[in-house]
Scaffold this active site. Structure first.
Site, PDB file in Angstrom:
ATOM      1  N   ALA A  93       0.838  -1.208   0.000  1.00 12.72           N
ATOM      2  CA  ALA A  93       0.000   0.000   0.000  1.00 12.72           C
ATOM      3  C   ALA A  93       0.870   1.255   0.000  1.00 12.72           C
ATOM      4  CB  ALA A  93      -0.928  -0.006   1.215  1.00 12.72           C
ATOM      5  N   ASP A  98       2.392   1.642  -3.437  1.00 13.64           N
ATOM      6  CA  ASP A  98       1.381   2.159  -4.369  1.00 13.64           C
ATOM      7  C   ASP A  98       1.156   3.651  -4.167  1.00 13.64           C
ATOM      8  OD1 ASP A  98       1.095  -0.362  -5.384  1.00 13.64           O
ATOM      9  OD2 ASP A  98      -0.707  -0.846  -4.225  1.00 13.64           O
ATOM     10  N   SER A 128      22.999 -23.118 -27.170  1.00 14.66           N
ATOM     11  CA  SER A 128      22.198 -24.090 -26.443  1.00 14.66           C
ATOM     12  C   SER A 128      23.119 -24.836 -25.480  1.00 14.66           C
ATOM     13  CB  SER A 128      21.555 -25.090 -27.410  1.00 14.66           C
ATOM     14  OG  SER A 128      20.748 -24.431 -28.350  1.00 14.66           O
ATOM     15  N   GLU A 132      22.998 -24.333 -10.814  1.00 16.79           N
ATOM     16  CA  GLU A 132      21.823 -23.469 -10.789  1.00 16.79           C
ATOM     17  C   GLU A 132      20.602 -24.249 -11.263  1.00 16.79           C
ATOM     18  OE1 GLU A 132      22.685 -19.940 -13.165  1.00 16.79           O
ATOM     19  OE2 GLU A 132      24.826 -20.316 -12.853  1.00 16.79           O
ATOM     20  N   LYS A 169      17.491 -24.995 -13.533  1.00 17.34           N
ATOM     21  CA  LYS A 169      17.180 -24.705 -14.934  1.00 17.34           C
ATOM     22  C   LYS A 169      15.712 -24.274 -15.017  1.00 17.34           C
ATOM     23  CE  LYS A 169      17.673 -26.550 -19.602  1.00 17.34           C
ATOM     24  NZ  LYS A 169      16.291 -26.298 -20.062  1.00 17.34           N
ATOM     25  N   ASP A 229      12.217 -23.257 -16.413  1.00 17.81           N
ATOM     26  CA  ASP A 229      11.466 -23.638 -17.610  1.00 17.81           C
ATOM     27  C   ASP A 229      10.648 -22.440 -18.083  1.00 17.81           C
ATOM     28  OD1 ASP A 229      10.545 -25.198 -19.642  1.00 17.81           O
ATOM     29  OD2 ASP A 229       9.131 -26.352 -18.444  1.00 17.81           O
ATOM     30  N   GLU A 235      16.130 -15.801 -17.943  1.00 20.58           N
ATOM     31  CA  GLU A 235      14.897 -16.497 -18.306  1.00 20.58           C
ATOM     32  C   GLU A 235      13.696 -15.716 -17.781  1.00 20.58           C
ATOM     33  OE1 GLU A 235      14.150 -20.265 -20.362  1.00 20.58           O
ATOM     34  OE2 GLU A 235      15.960 -19.143 -19.874  1.00 20.58           O
ATOM     35  N   TYR A 238      21.088 -14.660 -15.204  1.00 18.52           N
ATOM     36  CA  TYR A 238      22.189 -15.520 -14.781  1.00 18.52           C
ATOM     37  C   TYR A 238      23.424 -15.451 -15.679  1.00 18.52           C
ATOM     38  CZ  TYR A 238      19.644 -18.325 -18.237  1.00 18.52           C
ATOM     39  OH  TYR A 238      18.972 -18.735 -19.366  1.00 18.52           O
ATOM     40  N   LYS A 269      27.897 -25.461 -14.310  1.00 18.22           N
ATOM     41  CA  LYS A 269      28.859 -24.679 -15.082  1.00 18.22           C
ATOM     42  C   LYS A 269      30.217 -24.676 -14.391  1.00 18.22           C
ATOM     43  CE  LYS A 269      25.195 -21.358 -16.281  1.00 18.22           C
ATOM     44  NZ  LYS A 269      24.736 -19.959 -16.112  1.00 18.22           N
ATOM     45  N   LYS A 279      19.059 -33.019 -17.039  1.00 16.11           N
ATOM     46  CA  LYS A 279      17.607 -33.021 -17.222  1.00 16.11           C
ATOM     47  C   LYS A 279      16.966 -33.987 -16.235  1.00 16.11           C
ATOM     48  CE  LYS A 279      15.798 -31.282 -20.408  1.00 16.11           C
ATOM     49  NZ  LYS A 279      15.160 -29.963 -20.588  1.00 16.11           N
ATOM     50  N   CYS A 305      -5.205 -42.880 -48.046  1.00 17.83           N
ATOM     51  CA  CYS A 305      -4.989 -41.628 -47.319  1.00 17.83           C
ATOM     52  C   CYS A 305      -6.316 -41.136 -46.735  1.00 17.83           C
ATOM     53  CB  CYS A 305      -4.407 -40.578 -48.256  1.00 17.83           C
ATOM     54  SG  CYS A 305      -4.268 -38.931 -47.515  1.00 17.83           S
ATOM     55  N   CYS A 361      -7.333 -37.704 -48.802  1.00 17.24           N
ATOM     56  CA  CYS A 361      -7.747 -37.664 -50.211  1.00 17.24           C
ATOM     57  C   CYS A 361      -8.280 -38.999 -50.726  1.00 17.24           C
ATOM     58  CB  CYS A 361      -6.590 -37.196 -51.089  1.00 17.24           C
ATOM     59  SG  CYS A 361      -5.198 -38.357 -51.138  1.00 17.24           S
ATOM     60  N   CYS A 367       1.402 -40.822 -48.496  1.00 19.34           N
ATOM     61  CA  CYS A 367       0.476 -40.506 -49.585  1.00 19.34           C
ATOM     62  C   CYS A 367       1.263 -39.750 -50.645  1.00 19.34           C
ATOM     63  CB  CYS A 367      -0.682 -39.653 -49.070  1.00 19.34           C
ATOM     64  SG  CYS A 367      -1.760 -39.037 -50.399  1.00 19.34           S
ATOM     65  N   CYS A 426      -3.404 -34.023 -52.726  1.00 24.15           N
ATOM     66  CA  CYS A 426      -3.862 -34.304 -51.360  1.00 24.15           C
ATOM     67  C   CYS A 426      -4.075 -32.995 -50.596  1.00 24.15           C
ATOM     68  CB  CYS A 426      -2.838 -35.170 -50.627  1.00 24.15           C
ATOM     69  SG  CYS A 426      -3.307 -35.545 -48.933  1.00 24.15           S
TER      70      CYS A 426
END
Length: 693
Positions: free
Chosen positions: A35, A38, A83, A113, A115, A117, A179, A231, A295, A319, A413, A416, A431, A436
């Protein structure tokens, strides 16, 4: 209140607001209530409204701009955003540490650290002020999302002054990386609101964060409750810090939000312990994580280890094991791709897996369905490969009902009705009908996609309707569309009054504008967009290096094509056959007549080097060039010049726009020639230097 008194009060309010923002987001240690905060903001807004000439772009009140972005321009990163290689289990993580140890002679300090998402962002600061924010893109080029990122409250609009002392050059232009993510609670609220309004929901917090960053209206981004964890820095040499651990401390001191769950480890056992602890508390965190990043801490040792073609050798992403759930397989349907491949798809009872609801999962091909012995009616185990792509692991045999059906692959198919074939040595059904409809739609969507011709606004609904009406048959048809016919396009639904909904003039004009802009896309994107089997974005780029024009490529034989890096006999045959099919030749010729790029730009070796040996610095808002700062930088480099982020005695010219800042002052102090925007524009157009009096 007089103007002078108001200016002092405004400065004091801004300083207090920025201090408390730092305490709240960077240190997680607020000193005043929401408050009270603000109230400070409200007073600042009132004073700025009374004295609008005192408003600055870096004021806390200016996080949300008053305009809507029409498109996202391209941005070149200061250094490539690589990457990370993945370690899918602790054994692979151990193998990576062993490689590092062998390369360095001992296992160095390792910084671990979480990771996050989310969606990668790069923040560029000039003289401590936020200049630009960009998406990761392809690692080299991203999209400018500055207006949107300014609405994210834990992103400092300017770095704390004392933190600049940690830089080798306080006036350097630096790129901070991290991120952007959406907290779980905010994601749930966003989807609940979307459901209540009958709008599509986001699949997971990562997609919600990425979508929020690319909103055309920054105010929408501002309402999405995004946050960041920073980071990294593009060039560690700009910092006095010796390693990653010290970088994180500096980032926190500079005002950035840094994840507190980080550990400096000295042994393998400590690294493994951090990974195992992170797995255990994964579901308890208020945000999504999908692994641990390990790292080498020392920047000097990072430089010694270097990079592969796609990833640093000094870092790896451990992972987490994929989360698995069981659900009911209701049916197996078939999807026809743009190359005619028929892919069986599992239709599932919706189930929450790794943060998002899964209702469909690919079964890859006929052999895979039978190898896994998956049957309609089975209870199946579902997971996400790499926490991203839904896949069916297999059935729970003990729960198989007596009426479970063995799936039979179709002989025709489903799109088609033409017979399908299975080529020798392949597992896929295909196909081969050129008429198609499913293939036509997928090819057209691929052509318009961001990785190909990037035709903004050409989504599945519009393209689908154009295919249904017969107006779009192949990719060359895009360039014959007019505003008038698009505006009157029947979208196949009715409004409340029972009238047919039309596309409308506004959308039609923007779509035609986007189609026209796509003509200038680089030749490798044109080639990748044609849908040649086995030719994706990377292969297209390799082809263009050897055959820089469509004319040269069409004259090449299969043996010459096999000489291209990454192109074997099968790919070469696919290219050769495609470029000798009459219908395809017709499409290429029509594209060429429409003005679509059919040749690569000149290579660096062929470019004019009229500015070789000169160093330029660009500063301020360059809004009169007709191109972005990044495009201007690339143009100068194409003439052989260097472009630097800081002014020194070795600088040849400083080009200034509006509000140039301290770089202009330093240029005057050092006697470096200064160019205005008109002079710079002339250089960019001709490659020749102006006469400076």
């Amino acid at each position: 209140m007089e103007r002078e008194e108001a200016a002092k009060r405004i400065d004091a309010l801004r300083s207090e607001i920025e201090h408390n923002t730092y305490l709240y987001y960077a240190l997680d240690a607020p000193e005043i209530s929401d408050a009270a905060f603000d109230s400070l903001m409200r007073e600042l807004r009132e004073l700025e409204a009374a004295f609008p000439d005192l408003i600055t772009s870096s004021s806390p009140t200016q996080r949300v701009g008053g305009y809507v972005a029409q498109q996202f321009s391209s941005v070149r990163h200061a250094e490539r955003m690589y990457s990370l290689d993945n370690a899918m289990d602790l054994a692979e993580l151990e193998a990576w540490m062993k490689r590092v140890e062998e390369a360095l002679g001992e296992l160095p300090e390792l910084c671990c650290e979480l990771k996050i998402d989310g969606s990668s962002v790069a923040l560029t600061y000039e003289d401590g002020e936020l200049l630009r924010a960009a998406t990761r893109g392809d690692g080299t080029m991203g999209e400018d999302i500055t207006a949107n990122v300014r609405t994210v409250h834990d992103v400092p609009l300017h770095m704390r002054a004392e933190a600049l002392e940690g830089l080798v050059d306080e006036e350097a232009t630096i790129e901070i990386r991290g991120e952007a993510y959406m907290p779980r609670s905010s994601f749930e609220e966003l989807n609940l609101a979307a459901t209540a309004q009958g709008k599509p929901t986001f699949a997971n917090p990562r997609n919600a964060a990425a979508g929020s960053l690319r909103q055309k209206d920054p105010k929408v981004t501002g309402m999405r409750d995004l946050a960041t964890f920073m980071y990294a820095i593009a060039d560690p040499a700009l910092l006095k810090a010796p390693g990653q651990w010290e970088l994180l401390e500096w980032l926190r001191a500079a005002g950035f939000h840094v994840n507190p769950d980080v550990r400096l480890c000295f042994t393998r056992e400590e690294v493994f312990a951090f990974c195992e602890e992170s797995i255990e508390k994964r579901s308890l965190l208020p945000y999504e994580i999908d692994g641990v990043v390990v790292k080498v801490n020392s920047f000097a040792l990072q430089a010694k280890l270097g990079f592969t073609s796609r990833a640093p050798k000094w870092a790896i992403a451990f992972k987490f094991p994929p989360e698995e759930k069981t659900t009911l397989l209701r049916d197996i349907t078939v999807q026809v791709g743009r190359t005619g491949v028929l892919t069986p798809v599992a239709e599932l009872d919706p189930v929450l897996v790794a943060g998002s609801t899964v209702a469909r999962a690919t079964l890859h091909n006929e052999d895979e369905v039978h190898r896994k012995d998956v049957r309609i009616g089975d209870t199946v185990i579902v997971r996400k490969a790499g926490d991203v792509i839904p896949e069916v692991v297999g059935p729970v045999i003990s729960l198989r009902p007596d009426n479970a059906l063995v799936w039979e692959a179709p002989h025709v198919c489903p799109s088609c009705g033409m017979p399908v074939v299975r080529e020798e040595g392949e597992s896929a059904l295909r196909c081969i009908s050129i008429d198609c409809p499913a293939q036509a739609l997928e090819r057209l969507l691929h052509w318009a996609s961001r990785e190909a011709m990037d035709i903004d606004g050409a989504g599945e609904e519009i393209i689908g309707r154009l295919v249904e009406t017969g107006r779009l048959v192949d990719v060359a048809d895009f360039y014959t569309l007019t505003v008038e016919e698009l505006a009157s396009l029947d979208m196949g639904r009715q409004n409340k009054e029972g009238e047919a909904v039309r596309l409308g003039t506004t959308i039609a004009e923007k779509l035609v504008e986007a189609i026209t802009a796509s003509k200038a896309r680089p030749f490798e994107r044109v080639l990748g967009g044609l849908g040649i089997r086995h030719v994706g974005k990377n292969t297209a780029a390799e082809i263009v290096e050897v055959f820089p024009s469509m004319e040269a490529l069409m004259q090449a034989d299969e043996e010459a094509l096999c000489g291209i890096y990454g192109v074997g006999k099968r790919v070469a045959n696919s290219i050769w056959q495609f470029l000798r099919t009459p219908d395809n030749i017709d499409v290429i010729e029509r594209l060429q007549r429409a003005g679509v790029t059919m040749a690569a730009t000149l290579t660096n070796a062929e470019r004019i080097e009229s500015l070789k040996g000169l160093t330029f610095v660009l500063t301020g808002t360059l809004d009169q060039l007709g191109m972005t700062r990044e495009e201007a930088t690339e143009k100068l480099k194409s003439f052989g010049a260097k472009v630097s982020g800081s002014v020194s005695a070795k600088t040849s010219y400083v080009a200034v726009g509006e509000s140039p800042g301290s770089k202009y002052d330093k240029a005057v102090q050092l006697g470096v020639p200064v160019l205005d925007q008109t002079q710079l524009k002339g250089i960019l157009e001709s490659g020749e230097l102006p006469v400076i009096e």
